[in-house]
Design a protein around this motif. Structure first.
Motif, PDB file in Angstrom:
ATOM      1  N   CYS A 109       0.836  -1.210   0.000  1.00 12.34           N
ATOM      2  CA  CYS A 109       0.000   0.000   0.000  1.00 12.34           C
ATOM      3  C   CYS A 109       0.869   1.257   0.000  1.00 12.34           C
ATOM      4  O   CYS A 109       0.592   2.215  -0.728  1.00 12.34           O
ATOM      5  CB  CYS A 109      -0.925   0.019   1.212  1.00 12.34           C
ATOM      6  N   GLU A 110       1.919   1.240   0.811  1.00 10.94           N
ATOM      7  CA  GLU A 110       2.794   2.418   0.884  1.00 10.94           C
ATOM      8  C   GLU A 110       3.505   2.637  -0.453  1.00 10.94           C
ATOM      9  O   GLU A 110       3.554   3.745  -0.966  1.00 10.94           O
ATOM     10  CB  GLU A 110       3.839   2.230   2.008  1.00 10.94           C
ATOM     11  N   GLU A 111       4.011   1.537  -1.027  1.00 12.55           N
ATOM     12  CA  GLU A 111       4.787   1.640  -2.272  1.00 12.55           C
ATOM     13  C   GLU A 111       3.948   2.185  -3.422  1.00 12.55           C
ATOM     14  O   GLU A 111       4.402   3.012  -4.196  1.00 12.55           O
ATOM     15  CB  GLU A 111       5.340   0.251  -2.627  1.00 12.55           C
ATOM     16  N   PHE A 112       2.705   1.717  -3.520  1.00 16.56           N
ATOM     17  CA  PHE A 112       1.862   2.139  -4.649  1.00 16.56           C
ATOM     18  C   PHE A 112       0.995   3.349  -4.320  1.00 16.56           C
ATOM     19  O   PHE A 112       0.161   3.749  -5.127  1.00 16.56           O
ATOM     20  CB  PHE A 112       0.978   0.982  -5.125  1.00 16.56           C
ATOM     21  N   GLY A 113       1.160   3.889  -3.125  1.00 15.03           N
ATOM     22  CA  GLY A 113       0.366   5.060  -2.736  1.00 15.03           C
ATOM     23  C   GLY A 113      -1.124   4.753  -2.672  1.00 15.03           C
ATOM     24  O   GLY A 113      -1.949   5.590  -3.029  1.00 15.03           O
ATOM     25  N   LEU A 136      -3.178   0.617  21.165  1.00 13.71           N
ATOM     26  CA  LEU A 136      -2.110   1.612  21.361  1.00 13.71           C
ATOM     27  C   LEU A 136      -0.900   1.264  20.508  1.00 13.71           C
ATOM     28  O   LEU A 136      -0.274   2.136  19.914  1.00 13.71           O
ATOM     29  CB  LEU A 136      -1.729   1.693  22.846  1.00 13.71           C
ATOM     30  N   GLN A 137      -0.609  -0.046  20.412  1.00 12.52           N
ATOM     31  CA  GLN A 137       0.538  -0.467  19.588  1.00 12.52           C
ATOM     32  C   GLN A 137       0.272  -0.196  18.106  1.00 12.52           C
ATOM     33  O   GLN A 137       1.161   0.229  17.380  1.00 12.52           O
ATOM     34  CB  GLN A 137       0.824  -1.952  19.807  1.00 12.52           C
ATOM     35  N   ILE A 138      -0.964  -0.444  17.671  1.00 12.97           N
ATOM     36  CA  ILE A 138      -1.292  -0.209  16.250  1.00 12.97           C
ATOM     37  C   ILE A 138      -1.199   1.294  15.948  1.00 12.97           C
ATOM     38  O   ILE A 138      -0.641   1.706  14.931  1.00 12.97           O
ATOM     39  CB  ILE A 138      -2.696  -0.764  15.885  1.00 12.97           C
ATOM     40  N   GLN A 139      -1.729   2.106  16.859  1.00 11.56           N
ATOM     41  CA  GLN A 139      -1.679   3.565  16.661  1.00 11.56           C
ATOM     42  C   GLN A 139      -0.239   4.056  16.560  1.00 11.56           C
ATOM     43  O   GLN A 139       0.084   4.902  15.733  1.00 11.56           O
ATOM     44  CB  GLN A 139      -2.384   4.278  17.810  1.00 11.56           C
ATOM     45  N   LYS A 140       0.611   3.491  17.407  1.00 10.59           N
ATOM     46  CA  LYS A 140       2.030   3.861  17.397  1.00 10.59           C
ATOM     47  C   LYS A 140       2.646   3.462  16.054  1.00 10.59           C
ATOM     48  O   LYS A 140       3.400   4.216  15.449  1.00 10.59           O
ATOM     49  CB  LYS A 140       2.722   3.115  18.548  1.00 10.59           C
ATOM     50  N   PHE A 141       2.279   2.274  15.594  1.00 12.46           N
ATOM     51  CA  PHE A 141       2.779   1.780  14.303  1.00 12.46           C
ATOM     52  C   PHE A 141       2.349   2.722  13.176  1.00 12.46           C
ATOM     53  O   PHE A 141       3.151   3.113  12.328  1.00 12.46           O
ATOM     54  CB  PHE A 141       2.245   0.356  14.064  1.00 12.46           C
ATOM     55  N   THR A 146       4.016   4.551   8.962  1.00 17.23           N
ATOM     56  CA  THR A 146       3.219   4.653   7.739  1.00 17.23           C
ATOM     57  C   THR A 146       3.057   6.110   7.306  1.00 17.23           C
ATOM     58  O   THR A 146       3.194   7.021   8.108  1.00 17.23           O
ATOM     59  CB  THR A 146       1.806   4.045   7.925  1.00 17.23           C
ATOM     60  N   GLN A 147       2.755   6.245   6.035  1.00 18.07           N
ATOM     61  CA  GLN A 147       2.478   7.594   5.513  1.00 18.07           C
ATOM     62  C   GLN A 147       1.087   7.672   4.903  1.00 18.07           C
ATOM     63  O   GLN A 147       0.387   8.642   5.050  1.00 18.07           O
ATOM     64  CB  GLN A 147       3.524   7.946   4.455  1.00 18.07           C
ATOM     65  N   GLY A 148       0.699   6.568   4.198  1.00 16.94           N
ATOM     66  CA  GLY A 148      -0.574   6.597   3.470  1.00 16.94           C
ATOM     67  C   GLY A 148      -1.750   6.024   4.255  1.00 16.94           C
ATOM     68  O   GLY A 148      -2.841   5.900   3.727  1.00 16.94           O
ATOM     69  N   CYS A 149      -1.506   5.688   5.528  1.00 11.21           N
ATOM     70  CA  CYS A 149      -2.563   5.036   6.310  1.00 11.21           C
ATOM     71  C   CYS A 149      -3.469   6.082   6.968  1.00 11.21           C
ATOM     72  O   CYS A 149      -2.988   7.035   7.575  1.00 11.21           O
ATOM     73  CB  CYS A 149      -1.921   4.147   7.382  1.00 11.21           C
ATOM     74  N   PHE A 150      -4.771   5.861   6.847  1.00 13.69           N
ATOM     75  CA  PHE A 150      -5.752   6.741   7.497  1.00 13.69           C
ATOM     76  C   PHE A 150      -5.573   6.603   9.012  1.00 13.69           C
ATOM     77  O   PHE A 150      -5.512   5.478   9.512  1.00 13.69           O
ATOM     78  CB  PHE A 150      -7.155   6.285   7.059  1.00 13.69           C
ATOM     79  N   PRO A 151      -5.468   7.714   9.754  1.00 11.93           N
ATOM     80  CA  PRO A 151      -5.098   7.595  11.172  1.00 11.93           C
ATOM     81  C   PRO A 151      -6.168   7.021  12.104  1.00 11.93           C
ATOM     82  O   PRO A 151      -5.872   6.601  13.207  1.00 11.93           O
ATOM     83  CB  PRO A 151      -4.756   9.036  11.572  1.00 11.93           C
ATOM     84  N   GLN A 152      -7.416   6.972  11.647  1.00  6.86           N
ATOM     85  CA  GLN A 152      -8.481   6.454  12.522  1.00  6.86           C
ATOM     86  C   GLN A 152      -8.604   4.931  12.373  1.00  6.86           C
ATOM     87  O   GLN A 152      -8.707   4.434  11.256  1.00  6.86           O
ATOM     88  CB  GLN A 152      -9.806   7.127  12.118  1.00  6.86           C
ATOM     89  N   LEU A 153      -8.615   4.216  13.495  1.00  9.67           N
ATOM     90  CA  LEU A 153      -8.807   2.759  13.426  1.00  9.67           C
ATOM     91  C   LEU A 153     -10.298   2.462  13.496  1.00  9.67           C
ATOM     92  O   LEU A 153     -11.035   3.137  14.203  1.00  9.67           O
ATOM     93  CB  LEU A 153      -8.133   2.065  14.612  1.00  9.67           C
TER      94      LEU A 153
END
Ligand SMILES: Nc1nc2c(ncn2[C@@H]2O[C@H](COP(=O)(O)OP(=O)(O)OP(=O)(O)O)[C@@H](O)[C@H]2O)c(=O)[nH]1
Ligand SMILES: [Mg+2]
Length: 192
Positions: A109-113, A136-141, A146-153
């Motif tokens: 996902c990151e590579e292809f944007g 909490l661990q996922i949020q930290k990750f 990540t750059q392209g990940c939506f911040p809300q779980l």
């Protein structure tokens, strides 16, 4: 035209609950016909579920244990070329969070944007304290790696339908179908 229809895609380790989630999300669409199995590696191919004329859901085979051998070639080739892909939902099991195998999907996902969002599954099976620790661990990750990940779980239980409606609204929003969802809800209410 089918090729320009919005797509949303569900990806994650074998047995994480992809097919169950699609089934729960679209329980209002009775003939969607998603298959769920206790055996990991059940979904071997990329499956498409057309939701009316509005959009198409894509159920991916799982990666990790008993994944199809050509998983990376198959999924990568697919994701890379889809211009109408509105969102990829990357599912994580609430009991274990981000695993080594998930890095395949994250890196893809990151590579292809590709815009992607984590969905934490099977929350009915995890004790609250343990779930909080994983979140909490996922949020930290998400923040650090990540750059392209939506911040809300999004937290869901497909078994108990928890968090399902919120995710439905989000999918309707990202595919430009909020109006249709509202109409479907009103229709359902008037039948009750
Ligand atoms: N308790 C609980 N079990 C779930 C939930 N979602 C899925 N499961 C169970 O987990 C198992 C795997 O579910 P699937 O939806 O087939 O998983 P999948 O990710 O599509 O698996 P593959 O197609 O093999 O990659 C089944 O036994 C489901 O009943 C949930 O929210 N809660
Ligand atoms: Mg499946």
């Amino acid at each position: 035209m089918a090729t320009f229809m919005s797509l949303v895609c569900f990806i994650g380790r074998s047995n994480v609950g992809k097919s169950s989630l699609i089934k729960a999300l679209f329980s209002m669409v009775p003939d969607i016909g998603v298959r769920v199995s206790k055996t990991p590696g059940h979904t071997k191919k990329i499956n498409f579920f057309k939701v009316g004329k509005s959009f198409t859901l894509v159920d991916m085979p799982g990666y990790g244990y008993r994944a199809p051998k050509d998983f990376v070639e198959m999924v990568e080739a697919y994701l890379e070329t889809r211009e109408n892909l509105r969102k990829t939902f990357l599912l994580l099991d609430g009991a274990v969070g981000v695993q080594k195998a998930d890095m395949i999907a994250v890196e893809m996902c990151e590579e292809f944007g590709i815009p992607y969002t984590f969905v934490v599954t099977k929350i009915d099976r995890v004790q609250k304290g343990e779930l909080l620790k994983q979140l909490l661990q996922i949020q930290k990750f998400v923040k650090k790696k990540t750059q392209g990940c939506f911040p809300q779980l999004f937290l869901v239980s497909s078994l108990h339908f928890s968090g399902i409606h919120l995710l439905r609204c989000f999918i309707a929003h990202v595919t430009g179908n909020l109006y249709l969802l509202n109409t479907a809800i009103k229709q359902q209410e008037s039948q009750e």
